[in-house]
Motif scaffolding. Sequence first.
Motif: not given
Length: 216
Positions: A50-58, A207-216
Amino acid sequence: MKRLSRRHTRIIFLALLVGIGVIAVFLIRGAGGDSPRNLKASETCLEDIFSGDPDPLERLISPDSSFTADWSREVIERSLQLTCKNSTDSATVVMTAETRDGTRQDWFSSLKNHKQVGKKSEASRFDVGTEALAWDNAAAIYSECKPYSEGSSHTQGMKRPYLSIVATATGTASSNNDEHRTDLANVAVKMLYEAQMQTGCQESFVPPSGPPRIES
């Protein structure tokens, strides 16, 4: 009928105030403890994930003073299993990674051990690994294992090695909206890349630079 003295009236009044205070504290704790706070990567189960990006877990867990994190690494019959558990008194988010042997169908069958996993037709897909699925309170990734060297200790003797990644949310971490699915998929992806580094199941990756894109 006797009138209450001032002293008795004051004692009753103070007792009422104390009673109201106790009830208020109980209601606050029952609603989920103290106020949520910002989460630091160093407080999570594994800072590197989560280094630099703990926001999703938060967002998933709304950490308060009861927040705890645990990390475990076990070898079971040559299979490596990693577990990252983050929880409060009312919410839990668990990510697991495991090297396994089998087909994509074998992988999906094994997911039935997690009650948060629904039917395949109910899942949203995201483009990570060989196959990746997200439900309201679970995200799972199947990633074919391509060891950087023959005879890797975690895949030795396996004909079709793969990494199985599962992230689940329970308690108040449960929800049913698109952002929630994206956050679960995000923490599952973070666990995948950590597992790849620890098992050598892929020669090189970014490693991805952003969140994965969810497809419907």
